[in-house]
Design a protein around this motif. Structure first.
Motif, PDB file in Angstrom:
ATOM      1  N   UNK A 321     -33.778 -62.555   4.121  1.00 34.69           N
ATOM      2  CA  UNK A 321     -34.247 -63.654   3.266  1.00 34.69           C
ATOM      3  C   UNK A 321     -33.833 -63.428   1.811  1.00 34.69           C
ATOM      4  N   UNK A 322     -33.945 -62.186   1.358  1.00 33.22           N
ATOM      5  CA  UNK A 322     -33.576 -61.874  -0.028  1.00 33.22           C
ATOM      6  C   UNK A 322     -32.087 -62.101  -0.249  1.00 33.22           C
ATOM      7  N   UNK A 323     -31.263 -61.647   0.687  1.00 28.05           N
ATOM      8  CA  UNK A 323     -29.817 -61.816   0.530  1.00 28.05           C
ATOM      9  C   UNK A 323     -29.417 -63.281   0.571  1.00 28.05           C
ATOM     10  N   UNK A 324     -30.030 -64.037   1.464  1.00 24.13           N
ATOM     11  CA  UNK A 324     -29.704 -65.462   1.550  1.00 24.13           C
ATOM     12  C   UNK A 324     -30.073 -66.186   0.255  1.00 24.13           C
ATOM     13  N   UNK A 325     -31.232 -65.872  -0.294  1.00 23.76           N
ATOM     14  CA  UNK A 325     -31.638 -66.516  -1.542  1.00 23.76           C
ATOM     15  C   UNK A 325     -30.712 -66.126  -2.682  1.00 23.76           C
ATOM     16  N   UNK A 339     -24.820 -59.324  -7.411  1.00 25.16           N
ATOM     17  CA  UNK A 339     -25.674 -58.282  -7.990  1.00 25.16           C
ATOM     18  C   UNK A 339     -26.480 -58.831  -9.161  1.00 25.16           C
ATOM     19  N   UNK A 340     -25.846 -59.637  -9.972  1.00 29.16           N
ATOM     20  CA  UNK A 340     -26.548 -60.245 -11.102  1.00 29.16           C
ATOM     21  C   UNK A 340     -27.652 -61.166 -10.609  1.00 29.16           C
ATOM     22  N   UNK A 341     -27.403 -61.876  -9.516  1.00 28.01           N
ATOM     23  CA  UNK A 341     -28.414 -62.761  -8.946  1.00 28.01           C
ATOM     24  C   UNK A 341     -29.617 -61.977  -8.433  1.00 28.01           C
ATOM     25  N   UNK A 342     -29.370 -60.802  -7.878  1.00 29.08           N
ATOM     26  CA  UNK A 342     -30.459 -60.002  -7.324  1.00 29.08           C
ATOM     27  C   UNK A 342     -31.303 -59.336  -8.404  1.00 29.08           C
ATOM     28  N   UNK A 343     -30.731 -59.055  -9.544  1.00 31.41           N
ATOM     29  CA  UNK A 343     -31.513 -58.425 -10.618  1.00 31.41           C
ATOM     30  C   UNK A 343     -32.556 -59.416 -11.126  1.00 31.41           C
ATOM     31  N   UNK A 344     -33.809 -59.115 -10.853  1.00 37.19           N
ATOM     32  CA  UNK A 344     -34.895 -60.004 -11.248  1.00 37.19           C
ATOM     33  C   UNK A 344     -35.236 -61.055 -10.214  1.00 37.19           C
ATOM     34  N   UNK A 345     -34.523 -61.096  -9.077  1.00 36.41           N
ATOM     35  CA  UNK A 345     -34.772 -62.116  -8.055  1.00 36.41           C
ATOM     36  C   UNK A 345     -36.212 -62.056  -7.576  1.00 36.41           C
ATOM     37  N   UNK A 346     -36.890 -63.194  -7.576  1.00 33.87           N
ATOM     38  CA  UNK A 346     -38.259 -63.296  -7.075  1.00 33.87           C
ATOM     39  C   UNK A 346     -38.229 -63.897  -5.677  1.00 33.87           C
ATOM     40  N   UNK A 347     -39.140 -63.427  -4.829  1.00 31.44           N
ATOM     41  CA  UNK A 347     -39.109 -63.829  -3.424  1.00 31.44           C
ATOM     42  C   UNK A 347     -40.513 -63.792  -2.841  1.00 31.44           C
ATOM     43  N   UNK A 348     -40.853 -64.792  -2.041  1.00 30.65           N
ATOM     44  CA  UNK A 348     -42.109 -64.771  -1.296  1.00 30.65           C
ATOM     45  C   UNK A 348     -41.885 -64.033   0.020  1.00 30.65           C
ATOM     46  N   UNK A 349     -42.821 -63.164   0.389  1.00 30.85           N
ATOM     47  CA  UNK A 349     -42.696 -62.368   1.607  1.00 30.85           C
ATOM     48  C   UNK A 349     -44.003 -62.432   2.393  1.00 30.85           C
ATOM     49  N   UNK A 356     -37.027 -58.054  -7.449  1.00 24.01           N
ATOM     50  CA  UNK A 356     -36.156 -56.897  -7.577  1.00 24.01           C
ATOM     51  C   UNK A 356     -36.000 -56.577  -9.064  1.00 24.01           C
ATOM     52  N   UNK A 357     -36.327 -55.359  -9.431  1.00 24.14           N
ATOM     53  CA  UNK A 357     -36.306 -54.979 -10.836  1.00 24.14           C
ATOM     54  C   UNK A 357     -34.861 -54.848 -11.320  1.00 24.14           C
ATOM     55  N   UNK A 358     -34.611 -55.369 -12.500  1.00 24.54           N
ATOM     56  CA  UNK A 358     -33.259 -55.321 -13.051  1.00 24.54           C
ATOM     57  C   UNK A 358     -32.843 -53.900 -13.416  1.00 24.54           C
ATOM     58  N   UNK A 359     -33.806 -53.080 -13.835  1.00 16.76           N
ATOM     59  CA  UNK A 359     -33.471 -51.755 -14.351  1.00 16.76           C
ATOM     60  C   UNK A 359     -32.982 -50.797 -13.281  1.00 16.76           C
ATOM     61  N   UNK A 360     -33.571 -50.873 -12.084  1.00 13.58           N
ATOM     62  CA  UNK A 360     -33.220 -49.882 -11.062  1.00 13.58           C
ATOM     63  C   UNK A 360     -32.928 -50.476  -9.689  1.00 13.58           C
ATOM     64  N   UNK A 361     -32.927 -51.801  -9.574  1.00 14.23           N
ATOM     65  CA  UNK A 361     -32.580 -52.479  -8.317  1.00 14.23           C
ATOM     66  C   UNK A 361     -33.585 -52.204  -7.203  1.00 14.23           C
ATOM     67  N   UNK A 362     -34.793 -51.795  -7.564  1.00 16.58           N
ATOM     68  CA  UNK A 362     -35.858 -51.537  -6.603  1.00 16.58           C
ATOM     69  C   UNK A 362     -36.746 -52.768  -6.486  1.00 16.58           C
ATOM     70  N   UNK A 363     -37.089 -53.161  -5.248  1.00 15.48           N
ATOM     71  CA  UNK A 363     -38.016 -54.271  -5.090  1.00 15.48           C
ATOM     72  C   UNK A 363     -39.446 -53.783  -5.293  1.00 15.48           C
ATOM     73  N   UNK A 364     -40.346 -54.719  -5.508  1.00 10.92           N
ATOM     74  CA  UNK A 364     -41.753 -54.380  -5.713  1.00 10.92           C
ATOM     75  C   UNK A 364     -42.571 -54.572  -4.442  1.00 10.92           C
ATOM     76  N   UNK A 365     -41.903 -54.651  -3.294  1.00 15.41           N
ATOM     77  CA  UNK A 365     -42.628 -54.708  -2.028  1.00 15.41           C
ATOM     78  C   UNK A 365     -43.538 -53.484  -1.912  1.00 15.41           C
TER      79      UNK A 365
END
Length: 406
Positions: A321-325, A339-349, A356-365
């Motif tokens: 879902x994250x990749x598709x968005x 990659x730029x799209x994923x930095x800061x990408x918000x997603x409902x789960x 996904x945090x821009x600084x380290x590419x880690x999601x907050x799941x």
């Protein structure tokens, strides 16, 4: 002769692509589709990877029913990584060079995830590490093209350390598989528990080889150290052997165990009613989480697969879902734009909103923290709560300092 043919047929199934890829045999269809390459330890660790696959299959159905990505069907081509870095790199090379995958996702073991991340940088493709828990993926060895979904060893160990700090226990022992995941989990737990409780001491460590635990010798060594509590990081077959031998030898009597991942159905299901109760664990109680977003996911999953989801199911579902968005938001599969799209990408789960945090590419799941229990002959969790991943990560400023220079 029939036995030989049967054996060859079985082997061909093990080595065949585990693909849910509409039209893959049709070059024209493949050319007009967006192809994502998936790799995971399907034969090595099916307990987690099969639910993971079913999770992304459900997501794939929903994505394509909603129009796909970039106005075309989304296709996932899957390969078995064999649970080995070398095999994973070979599979990743096939997915990108032969199958035309523009994005990679998956992997489970930490050393495998690190190998695929390195491959992704060399080949300039984007990699979404779904399951590997080593934080090197997003910090020390963090790379421009790699993102990670699950909360890592630091976050989950901190969750458990906060609970462990409430215990009267002062003498601690640890047991963990002797590779990247186990080493980093023990280091993070020690660091965080000592910050919270400077009075504790670690009196023993056991480092069995992954999936080769000598459970008798290991439990005996732990018992001889006479710890008040044990931090356990084993999983899979190692966990089953450790629990059975430890129970037989009385290792867990009058002793608290804090255990990473043991609350996940994937890892406690084989134990059934042998699962020790009262362990403090991270995990997932799928039939107890009651929220609109989780109920919608759970019902759809049960409807499609006739079984409860597991943690791997959620991971696979959210990963795709994250990749598709991100692809639809970027309007391209170009790696830099994606990659730029994923930095800061918000997603409902199913667990609630993440980003996904821009600084380290880690999601907050996040994940769930609670106690092991047995209900109706099966392992589950009780007294649990959801630990939001965002609350257990270093600040983005601190994380940026941990990352290798991009």
């Amino acid at each position: 002769m029939n036995k030989i043919k049967g054996l060859l047929a079985a082997l061909s199934l093990l080595t065949a692509p585990l693909a849910v890829a509409p039209g893959l045999t049709d070059p024209a269809r493949a050319a007009e589709s967006v192809i994502i390459g998936d790799l995971n330890s399907y034969t090595k660790l099916p307990a987690f990877s099969v639910p993971y696959k079913q999770g992304w299959e459900l997501a794939l159905d929903e994505i394509n029913a909603d129009g796909g990505v970039l106005g075309a069907p989304l296709v996932v081509v899957s390969r078995d990584d064999g649970g080995a870095p070398g095999e994973a790199v070979t599979a990743a090379s096939e997915l990108t060079a032969r199958e035309g995958a523009t994005v990679l996702m998956g992997t489970l073991l930490s050393n495998v995830g690190l190998a695929v991340s390195d491959f992704a940088q060399q080949r300039n493709v984007l990699f979404m590490a779904a399951e590997p828990l080593t934080d090197a993926l997003v910090w020390e060895k963090g790379a421009p093209n790699t993102f990670r979904l699950r909360p890592g060893t630091y976050s989950q160990s901190l969750m458990l350390a906060r609970e462990a700090a409430k215990l009267p226990a002062k003498r601690w022992a640890t047991i963990a598989p002797n590779y990247e995941y186990g080493q980093s989990a023990v280091a993070a737990f020690k660091e965080n528990l000592l910050k919270l409780r400077p009075d504790v001491e670690f009196v023993a460590e056991q480092w069995p080889a992954l999936f080769k635990i000598d459970a008798g010798a290991t439990t005996q060594a732990l018992a001889l150290a006479e710890p008040d509590a044990i931090f356990n990081v084993t999983f899979g077959g190692d966990l089953v052997k450790f629990v059975r031998e430890g129970s037989l030898r009385g290792l867990f009597e009058n002793r608290t165990v804090v255990s990473l991942l043991t609350g996940e159905p994937e890892w406690n299901a084989p134990l059934k009613d042998e699962l020790p109760t009262g362990w403090i664990v991270t995990g997932y109680p799928p039939n107890k989480v009651d929220s609109p977003e989780h109920n919608t996911f759970r019902e759809a999953y049960i409807d499609k697969f006739a079984e409860e989801p597991r943690m791997g199911s959620v991971v696979g579902y959210v990963t795709l879902k994250a990749l598709a968005k991100a692809i639809n938001q970027a309007q391209t599969t170009d790696v830099e734009a994606l990659a730029e799209s994923l930095r800061g990408l918000a997603l409902d789960t199913p667990f609630g909103p993440i980003h996904f945090r821009a600084a380290d590419h880690q999601s907050t799941l996040g994940t769930f923290v609670g106690l092991t229990a047995v209900e109706n002959g099966a392992g589950t969790m009780t007294d649990w709560y959801y630990a939001n991943g965002n609350d257990f990560l270093p600040s983005e400023e601190e994380a940026a300092k941990l990352r290798a220079a991009e």
